[in-house]
Design a protein around this motif. Structure first.
Motif, mmCIF file in Angstrom:
data_model
loop_
_atom_site.group_PDB
_atom_site.id
_atom_site.type_symbol
_atom_site.label_atom_id
_atom_site.label_comp_id
_atom_site.label_asym_id
_atom_site.label_seq_id
_atom_site.Cartn_x
_atom_site.Cartn_y
_atom_site.Cartn_z
ATOM 1 N N GLN A 3 1.132 -1.346 0.142
ATOM 2 C CA GLN A 3 0.011 0.229 -0.327
ATOM 3 C C GLN A 3 0.819 1.169 0.104
ATOM 4 O O GLN A 3 1.758 1.300 0.852
ATOM 5 N N VAL A 4 0.873 2.417 -1.007
ATOM 6 C CA VAL A 4 1.390 3.245 -0.680
ATOM 7 C C VAL A 4 0.565 4.670 0.147
ATOM 8 O O VAL A 4 -0.222 4.707 -0.294
ATOM 9 N N ALA A 6 0.484 8.585 0.562
ATOM 10 C CA ALA A 6 1.898 9.818 0.296
ATOM 11 C C ALA A 6 0.854 10.589 1.330
ATOM 12 O O ALA A 6 0.661 10.820 2.082
#
Length: 71
Positions: A3-4, A6
């Protein structure tokens, strides 16, 4: 799959020579906005609360101006 996440970038400081909104200016803008908005408030209790807020801001603004002028 990963999972990225930000992250928000930190705000950049205002460049030298560029005016920064001061507290007195912000209060002045808020007073003007309230003056425009208040006639359109239909609910009496909300209008009373807006008027109380306007009066408090105006009193603080006037006191600060008086203090700056040395009166």
């Amino acid at each position: 799959m990963g999972q990225v996440i930000a992250f928000r970038r930190p705000p950049q400081p205002a460049p030298a020579g560029q005016p920064v909104l001061g507290l007195l200016s912000a209060v002045d803008f808020a007073l003007r906005d309230l003056a425009e908005i208040m006639p359109h408030i239909a609910l009496d209790s909300a209008r009373q609360q807006a008027e109380a807020c306007r009066a408090m801001l105006a009193e603080a603004f006037d006191a600060e101006i008086e203090a700056e002028l040395g009166n």
